[in-house]
Enzyme design. Structure first.
Site, PDB file in Angstrom:
ATOM      1  N   HIS A 124       0.863  -1.178   0.000  1.00 23.03           N
ATOM      2  CA  HIS A 124       0.000   0.000   0.000  1.00 23.03           C
ATOM      3  C   HIS A 124       0.907   1.239   0.000  1.00 23.03           C
ATOM      4  O   HIS A 124       2.016   1.198   0.547  1.00 23.03           O
ATOM      5  CB  HIS A 124      -0.843  -0.043   1.274  1.00 23.03           C
ATOM      6  CG  HIS A 124      -1.923   0.994   1.384  1.00 23.03           C
ATOM      7  ND1 HIS A 124      -1.672   2.288   1.782  1.00 23.03           N
ATOM      8  CD2 HIS A 124      -3.245   0.917   1.176  1.00 23.03           C
ATOM      9  CE1 HIS A 124      -2.806   2.961   1.815  1.00 23.03           C
ATOM     10  NE2 HIS A 124      -3.789   2.159   1.447  1.00 23.03           N
ATOM     11  N   ASP A 201       2.802  -4.566   7.922  1.00 23.75           N
ATOM     12  CA  ASP A 201       1.577  -3.776   7.765  1.00 23.75           C
ATOM     13  C   ASP A 201       0.398  -4.744   7.886  1.00 23.75           C
ATOM     14  O   ASP A 201       0.090  -5.485   6.958  1.00 23.75           O
ATOM     15  CB  ASP A 201       1.603  -3.080   6.396  1.00 23.75           C
ATOM     16  CG  ASP A 201       0.288  -2.384   6.079  1.00 23.75           C
ATOM     17  OD1 ASP A 201      -0.646  -2.439   6.909  1.00 23.75           O
ATOM     18  OD2 ASP A 201       0.193  -1.800   4.985  1.00 23.75           O
ATOM     19  N   GLN A 204      -4.909  -5.189   6.720  1.00 19.04           N
ATOM     20  CA  GLN A 204      -5.936  -6.084   6.177  1.00 19.04           C
ATOM     21  C   GLN A 204      -5.972  -7.414   6.908  1.00 19.04           C
ATOM     22  O   GLN A 204      -6.910  -8.199   6.727  1.00 19.04           O
ATOM     23  CB  GLN A 204      -5.703  -6.323   4.673  1.00 19.04           C
ATOM     24  CG  GLN A 204      -5.875  -5.090   3.816  1.00 19.04           C
ATOM     25  CD  GLN A 204      -7.269  -4.509   3.905  1.00 19.04           C
ATOM     26  OE1 GLN A 204      -8.243  -5.175   4.270  1.00 19.04           O
ATOM     27  NE2 GLN A 204      -7.392  -3.234   3.577  1.00 19.04           N
ATOM     28  N   LYS A 227     -10.688  -0.555  10.313  1.00 16.62           N
ATOM     29  CA  LYS A 227     -10.916  -1.752   9.484  1.00 16.62           C
ATOM     30  C   LYS A 227     -11.275  -2.954  10.347  1.00 16.62           C
ATOM     31  O   LYS A 227     -11.707  -3.984   9.854  1.00 16.62           O
ATOM     32  CB  LYS A 227      -9.676  -2.061   8.645  1.00 16.62           C
ATOM     33  CG  LYS A 227      -9.362  -0.950   7.642  1.00 16.62           C
ATOM     34  CD  LYS A 227      -8.258  -1.328   6.698  1.00 16.62           C
ATOM     35  CE  LYS A 227      -7.574  -0.122   6.119  1.00 16.62           C
ATOM     36  NZ  LYS A 227      -8.064   0.245   4.791  1.00 16.62           N
ATOM     37  N   CYS A 365      -4.784   2.548  -3.636  1.00 10.18           N
ATOM     38  CA  CYS A 365      -3.534   3.024  -3.036  1.00 10.18           C
ATOM     39  C   CYS A 365      -2.413   2.007  -3.214  1.00 10.18           C
ATOM     40  O   CYS A 365      -1.576   1.819  -2.308  1.00 10.18           O
ATOM     41  CB  CYS A 365      -3.705   3.342  -1.541  1.00 10.18           C
ATOM     42  SG  CYS A 365      -4.834   4.684  -1.241  1.00 10.18           S
TER      43      CYS A 365
END
Ligand code: PMP
Length: 407
Positions: A124, A201, A204, A227, A365
């Site tokens: 991202h 990261d 998600q 999220k 993104c």
């Protein structure tokens, strides 16, 4: 989690109890942000109604209550992701701020000219640009692990690119543009063997994959509350304690100091050292409620349910003419990215919206991923714990309609 369970869970989400353009709302955009269960909305209201005050400073009852709630949330987050100590949890605005914090604070003192930061082609933008900024400032160099036609990291290339000069490997747990789940354990072990640090990261992954940072052995892990069915404006940086302690402050201000004089200022201990100024006080309270809600269902169960929806949707969409899936790795989480031949994703999104179906279109993104697959944009359907096979059916029917109108 069965389809019937999800149908029940959906009742917990007020925002999903409405129509869009006169049709039942089908929300397939949870990878961008997820809807909030009543439990989170109520926890926020209750906090504002009974316990709101600034944290850490006041001697009064409300300040004590607010501080207790704020620090209680920190402990809950630590437990949720398997951190050894709640002092390893820094509250930030979101994943973006967490990565900027590490890049600026860790990077500025640990990277020098010629040092290498290893990223992947599927990151991202928020796991690319902060590293570019610190590379510019320090003379460090960015290297990129390419991805295969299936949307998997090319691990042989990773092995070649990883070397003595690698100071940081920054990699997504689950790709928001492809759905790929990356082989983190292998990446982390190999990086550590070369003396590199690893930032994951987890944006998600946090809402759809069980996470245990201690088992993973990563140095930093970041995610956003919004999220994970929590409020926006609150996110988490997990960092191993000895690393956080050695890192200089990211921002200066109130709350992050021990003693200030014009000659010399000393800093608070972690995590306060990284939480300058009045924080998002209610955010952690909402995040705490979201974690309780999600944990009550179980991430393993949510993961399996989304995988079932993904398999069901993948089989169905492959029946449509002119479909190209972007991201076909065997290890995938509940994210389905695709293009339809001859139809612009923006038109797909608009026609689906008219039928009450919310998907995301664009570059997500992740422009390097679009470049890699030579598409300007994709359409992305992403799942949450409240989605069912009926949602997938509506989505597939919607795509058929798109093709009838524009095909
Ligand atoms: N990384 C990934 C993989 C993401 O999906 C996102 C959000 N789209 C981010 C980072 C950035 O998160 P935020 O905008 O909440 O800071």
């Amino acid at each position: 989690v069965t389809d019937a369970d999800s149908d029940r869970y959906r009742q917990d989400f007020p925002c999903l109890q409405q129509e869009a353009h006169g049709k039942p709302l089908v929300y397939l955009d949870s990878a961008a942000t997820s809807q909030k269960p009543r439990a989170v909305i109520d926890a926020l209201s209750r906090f504002y109604e009974t316990s709101y005050s600034n944290v850490h400073r006041g001697a009064h009852m409300l300040s004590e209550r607010a501080t207790e709630a704020y620090e209680g949330a920190r402990s809950r987050v630590a437990q949720f992701i398997g951190a050894a100590d709640s002092r390893e949890i820094v509250f930030v605005r979101g994943a973006t701020e967490a990565i900027n914090l590490v890049a600026a604070s860790y990077g500025r003192v640990n990277f020098g000219p010629g040092d290498e930061i290893l990223l992947t082609e599927m990151e991202h933008h928020s796991n690319i640009v902060p590293w570019q900024l610190v590379a510019e400032q320090t003379g460090a160099v960015i290297k990129v692990v390419p991805i295969s036609d299936d949307g998997e990291l090319m691990m042989d290339r990773f092995d070649e690119l990883l070397g003595e000069r690698t100071k940081m490997v920054a990699v997504g747990h689950v790709s928001n543009a492809l759905g790929t789940i990356n082989p983190l354990k292998a990446i982390i072990e190999k990086a550590h063997a070369q003396g590199a640090r690893v930032l994951v990261d987890g944006c998600q992954a946090a809402p759809r994959v069980p996470v245990d940072v201690t088992e993973l052995g990563c140095d930093f892990y970041v995610f956003s509350g919004h999220k994970l069915y929590g409020p926006s404006g609150i996110g988490v940086l997990y960092g191993r304690q000895e690393l956080l302690e050695a890192m200089p402050p990211y921002q200066g201000g109130g709350e992050m100091i021990q003693r200030v004089t014009f000659d010399h200022t000393t800093y608070a201990k972690v995590p306060q050292k990284f939480e300058a100024g009045t924080p998002n006080i209610a955010g952690p309270v909402g995040l705490h409620a979201a974690i309780d809600y999600v944990d009550g269902i179980g991430l393993e169960a949510i993961f399996e349910h989304e995988r079932d929806l993904l398999a069901y949707a993948t089989d169905a969409i492959r029946e449509l003419p002119g479909v190209h899936l972007i991201g076909t790795a065997p290890e995938k989480a509940g994210i389905l990215s695709f293009v339809l031949e001859g139809i612009h994703p923006h038109d797909i999104g608009t026609i689906l919206d008219n039928q009450g179906i919310a998907v995301r279109t664009g570059h997500h993104c992740a422009q390097p991923v679009m470049d890699r697959f030579q598409v300007p944009a994709t359409t992305r359907a992403s799942f949450g714990l409240y989605n069912t096979r009926a949602d997938v059916d509506a989505f597939i029917q919607g795509l058929q309609e798109v093709q009838d109108i524009l095909g």
